[in-house]
Design a protein around this motif. Structure first.
Motif, short mmCIF file in Angstrom:
data_model
loop_
_atom_site.label_atom_id
_atom_site.label_comp_id
_atom_site.label_asym_id
_atom_site.label_seq_id
_atom_site.Cartn_x
_atom_site.Cartn_y
_atom_site.Cartn_z
N LEU A 143 0.83 -1.22 0.00
CA LEU A 143 0.00 0.00 0.00
C LEU A 143 0.86 1.26 0.00
N MET A 144 1.96 1.23 0.73
CA MET A 144 2.86 2.38 0.77
C MET A 144 3.49 2.62 -0.61
N SER A 145 3.86 1.56 -1.29
CA SER A 145 4.46 1.71 -2.62
C SER A 145 3.46 2.30 -3.61
N VAL A 146 2.22 1.85 -3.55
CA VAL A 146 1.19 2.39 -4.43
C VAL A 146 0.93 3.85 -4.11
N ALA A 147 0.86 4.20 -2.83
CA ALA A 147 0.59 5.58 -2.43
C ALA A 147 1.72 6.51 -2.85
N ILE A 148 2.96 6.10 -2.66
CA ILE A 148 4.09 6.95 -3.05
C ILE A 148 4.15 7.10 -4.56
N SER A 149 3.89 6.03 -5.29
CA SER A 149 3.89 6.11 -6.75
C SER A 149 2.80 7.05 -7.24
N LYS A 150 1.62 6.95 -6.65
CA LYS A 150 0.53 7.85 -7.04
C LYS A 150 0.88 9.29 -6.71
N PHE A 151 1.50 9.52 -5.57
CA PHE A 151 1.88 10.87 -5.17
C PHE A 151 2.92 11.46 -6.12
N THR A 152 3.92 10.67 -6.53
CA THR A 152 4.94 11.21 -7.42
C THR A 152 4.40 11.45 -8.82
N VAL A 153 3.45 10.65 -9.28
CA VAL A 153 2.85 10.88 -10.60
C VAL A 153 2.03 12.15 -10.58
N GLU A 154 1.27 12.38 -9.52
CA GLU A 154 0.44 13.57 -9.44
C GLU A 154 1.26 14.84 -9.32
N ARG A 155 2.43 14.76 -8.71
CA ARG A 155 3.29 15.93 -8.58
C ARG A 155 4.12 16.16 -9.83
N GLY A 156 4.08 15.26 -10.76
CA GLY A 156 4.87 15.42 -11.98
C GLY A 156 6.28 14.91 -11.82
N GLY A 157 6.50 13.99 -10.88
CA GLY A 157 7.83 13.48 -10.63
C GLY A 157 8.30 12.45 -11.65
N ILE A 158 7.40 11.98 -12.51
CA ILE A 158 7.79 11.00 -13.53
C ILE A 158 8.24 11.75 -14.77
N ILE A 159 9.38 11.38 -15.29
CA ILE A 159 9.92 12.06 -16.47
C ILE A 159 9.31 11.47 -17.72
#
Length: 96
Positions: free
Chosen positions: A80-96
């Motif tokens: 659950l933590m991995s999914v939450a962090i991944s969702k958070f970084t995608v929403e912030r634009g952290g994915i290149i």
């Protein structure tokens, strides 16, 4: 089964758990000093997986079945933590 009896299987499981602890400490460096957010997320996920493996090895080595319950709950929380962090970084634009 006691830890100090010198049973080979017990010593093997506890030694393997100690090896995973050493690997987790080495991975902690990547979690703190990772150059990108993806490196940090992956390192934290690996740390969580190592913790689950360590708990499972301790459960077998020490003969404590309650460690397996803790490992199962920790594995679910790690996912659950991995999914939450991944969702958070995608929403912030952290994915290149």
């Amino acid at each position: 089964m006691s830890v100090g009896t010198g049973d080979l299987a017990t010593d093997l499981f506890l030694g393997t758990a100690a090896l995973f602890v050493a690997l987790a400490v080495a991975m902690l460096y990547r979690a703190v000093d990772g150059p990108t957010m993806q490196d940090r997320v992956l390192a934290v996920n690996v740390l969580g997986t190592n913790t689950v493996v360590i708990l499972a090895l301790l459960a077998v080595g020490l003969g404590e079945s309650s460690f397996l319950d803790i490992a199962l709950i920790y594995a679910l929380l790690n996912f659950l933590m991995s999914v939450a962090i991944s969702k958070f970084t995608v929403e912030r634009g952290g994915i290149i």
